[in-house]
Design a protein around this motif. Sequence first.
Motif, short mmCIF file in Angstrom:
data_model
loop_
_atom_site.label_atom_id
_atom_site.label_comp_id
_atom_site.label_asym_id
_atom_site.label_seq_id
_atom_site.Cartn_x
_atom_site.Cartn_y
_atom_site.Cartn_z
N LYS A 154 1.37 -0.65 -0.06
CA LYS A 154 0.15 -0.13 -0.06
C LYS A 154 0.39 1.12 0.21
O LYS A 154 1.88 0.91 0.61
CB LYS A 154 -1.06 -0.17 1.52
N THR A 155 0.23 2.26 -1.14
CA THR A 155 1.37 3.85 -0.88
C THR A 155 0.31 4.61 0.10
O THR A 155 -0.79 4.43 0.34
CB THR A 155 0.86 4.25 -2.19
N GLN A 156 1.65 4.66 1.43
CA GLN A 156 0.94 6.16 2.19
C GLN A 156 0.82 7.51 1.63
O GLN A 156 0.90 7.70 0.80
CB GLN A 156 2.05 5.93 2.57
N SER A 157 -1.01 7.77 2.40
CA SER A 157 -1.43 8.75 1.35
C SER A 157 -0.79 9.99 2.76
O SER A 157 -0.81 10.14 4.32
CB SER A 157 -2.31 8.46 1.86
N ILE A 158 -0.47 10.88 2.87
CA ILE A 158 0.28 12.21 2.87
C ILE A 158 -0.59 13.26 2.41
O ILE A 158 -0.91 13.66 1.49
CB ILE A 158 1.57 12.27 1.87
N VAL A 159 -0.69 14.10 3.28
CA VAL A 159 -0.96 15.83 3.06
C VAL A 159 -0.10 16.29 3.62
O VAL A 159 0.71 16.37 5.10
CB VAL A 159 -2.32 15.52 4.02
N ARG A 160 0.34 17.70 3.47
CA ARG A 160 1.46 18.66 3.14
C ARG A 160 0.92 19.82 3.97
O ARG A 160 0.29 19.90 2.85
CB ARG A 160 2.18 18.78 2.30
N LYS B 159 -7.08 21.08 -2.39
CA LYS B 159 -6.86 20.68 -3.47
C LYS B 159 -8.14 19.79 -3.68
O LYS B 159 -8.57 19.47 -3.15
CB LYS B 159 -5.49 19.02 -3.88
N LYS B 160 -8.74 19.78 -5.01
CA LYS B 160 -10.02 18.75 -5.15
C LYS B 160 -10.11 18.05 -5.25
O LYS B 160 -11.03 17.79 -4.73
CB LYS B 160 -10.44 18.93 -6.96
N ASN B 161 -9.20 17.04 -4.69
CA ASN B 161 -9.59 15.57 -4.54
C ASN B 161 -9.40 15.13 -2.86
O ASN B 161 -9.31 13.55 -2.39
CB ASN B 161 -8.49 14.32 -5.28
N LEU B 162 -8.89 16.78 -2.15
CA LEU B 162 -9.02 16.13 -1.02
C LEU B 162 -10.16 16.88 -0.43
O LEU B 162 -10.15 18.16 -0.20
CB LEU B 162 -7.37 16.71 -0.50
N ASP C 125 -7.74 19.51 12.52
CA ASP C 125 -7.32 18.78 12.87
C ASP C 125 -8.14 17.63 11.47
O ASP C 125 -8.36 18.04 10.13
CB ASP C 125 -9.34 18.47 12.84
N PHE C 126 -6.58 17.00 11.28
CA PHE C 126 -6.22 16.47 10.86
C PHE C 126 -6.70 14.75 10.51
O PHE C 126 -7.50 14.19 9.22
CB PHE C 126 -4.53 15.13 10.94
N SER C 127 -7.62 14.44 11.20
CA SER C 127 -8.35 13.17 11.96
C SER C 127 -9.54 13.30 10.32
O SER C 127 -9.83 12.27 10.45
CB SER C 127 -8.35 12.72 12.90
N THR C 128 -10.13 13.69 9.85
CA THR C 128 -11.09 14.61 9.50
C THR C 128 -11.15 14.26 7.95
O THR C 128 -11.85 14.33 6.64
CB THR C 128 -11.71 15.68 9.48
N TRP C 129 -9.72 14.41 7.44
CA TRP C 129 -8.82 14.15 5.96
C TRP C 129 -9.22 13.17 5.29
O TRP C 129 -9.03 12.67 5.72
CB TRP C 129 -8.14 15.13 5.84
N ARG C 130 -9.28 13.46 3.81
CA ARG C 130 -9.64 11.90 2.81
C ARG C 130 -9.47 12.69 1.68
O ARG C 130 -9.68 13.60 0.90
CB ARG C 130 -10.82 11.33 3.58
N TYR C 131 -8.37 11.27 0.75
CA TYR C 131 -8.60 11.81 -0.20
C TYR C 131 -10.02 10.95 -1.35
O TYR C 131 -10.19 9.52 -0.81
CB TYR C 131 -7.69 10.91 -1.08
N GLU C 132 -10.53 11.72 -1.86
CA GLU C 132 -11.87 11.07 -2.72
C GLU C 132 -11.51 10.74 -4.34
O GLU C 132 -11.14 12.29 -4.86
CB GLU C 132 -12.71 11.53 -2.49
#
Length: 494
Positions: free
Chosen positions: A23-29, A472-475, A487-494
């Motif tokens: 699995k590739t790690q998901s990263i947010v900067r 970003k549009k997909n975040l 709050d990092f915990s609510t983020w998700r990529y779609e």
Amino acid sequence: MKKFIILLLASLALAGCSDKTKKTQSIVRINISSEPDSLDPWQSAASDTESIFFNVFEGLLKPSASGALVPGIAENYSVSEDKLSYTFKIKNNVVFHNGQKLTSKDVLYSYNRFTGLDGNKPVSNKFTSVKSVSAPDDYTFVVKLSKPDAAFAALNTMAILPEGYDNQAEKPVGTGPYKFVSYTPGQKVVFEKNTDYYNAEKMPSIDVVEVYIMLNSASVISALRSNQLDIAYFINGQDAKTLERDYNVTSCAQNMVQLFGLNNSYGPLENLKVRQAINYAVNKNDIIDGVWSGYATELYTNFSPAFKEFYNDSLSDYYTFNLDKAKLLMKQAGYENGFDLVITVPSNYEPHVQAAEILVSQLEKINIRAKLELVEWGTWLDKVYTKAQFQSTVIAFNGKLEPNDILTRYVSTNKRDFIKFNNKEFDSLMTSARSEKNISRRVQMYKDCQKLLTENAASVFICDPNLIVATKKNLHGYTFYPITFIDFSTWRYE
């Protein structure tokens, strides 16, 4: 030899399969604008630091997005009829990031440190009403107060730390949904998902969060456009308008107060008429338009209408921009020819520097010869906020869940009364409000406190700037809070 080659090819094939399924790690900067003032939550006072480390540390209670207090490491709590005893039931599946299981002993240790009941210097001066603390069993914690304290509930968001661990300043350990990984001064702070987080329903989606320390707004926008950032945090209104087509841009009043802080103990600023003159001379709309591109709410006290229940809306337009009145007050105070004034500003907060530049030109019209002194954030915290060695400043205070926590910095006996406001009626009202059981009377007391701050021109309360964020549009999932909390915990990529 042939057999060896076959085995080798088979092993390489398996390795290839393994790499593909890994699995590739998901990263947010994301960016913030100041260095952490301390990695130890009990030593930190900076809002930027608190905003990211809320993901690492938790208290018995925690804030919700609506501003309500909800369970943190406590399952629930009850309050005695006389409001003097709080009993917390601790969750039995909480583990610190170092693998140590959390029990009421850790809570007891933390509260002994908060209050100074262990004989050491208290971590906080807010727990003066606490008479005793105890841990009857591994998952029960009891606090007894010497008198009813309406502000006490909100204090229970303070970070619970593990007993026996003394390396928080270098490798902080909490119980939150994210673990601290590393801090590179001048560059970034890195966090990773806590896969052992006790609340499965709140398990984060993002594996790694990198928080970059970026002082310049142009650099932030450039980094977002070049894919070096996934979220641009606290951007200005002008940039927001240029980003709307390509990014998700959202904003919200943040229960924050930007103010022109006046040291009431400094020479001319001791004079009430001078402080009132400054309030009349400041055109807040110039700052709202020039600094915040209109994304802000004009204020007249150290409260925002975002904190609706306690906000004193009768103070609206108390000081309307009026140069003639400002000049008259300066003349009556004996300062018709003005005076010199230094505005000490943290250089890393560009909106405060810009606001201060506008203030310099506005004050010139009433013969106040102001000049800027730009200092590093750590110097500002030490020189201005801690030692009150300044004449004036521009700063913003982040929102709180409890009105006492907002107004207590103006109580004359508080070491954080950095503007040196000294008003006996204000002090008395603040003391009474903490022990007042009737909520409507308590609300009125805090409104009266706001009125005293405004009438006495304690400082110039400028505005509540909107928090504007571009992603970003997909975040998805960025959530706003009435306190400074990313709050990092609510983020998700779609």
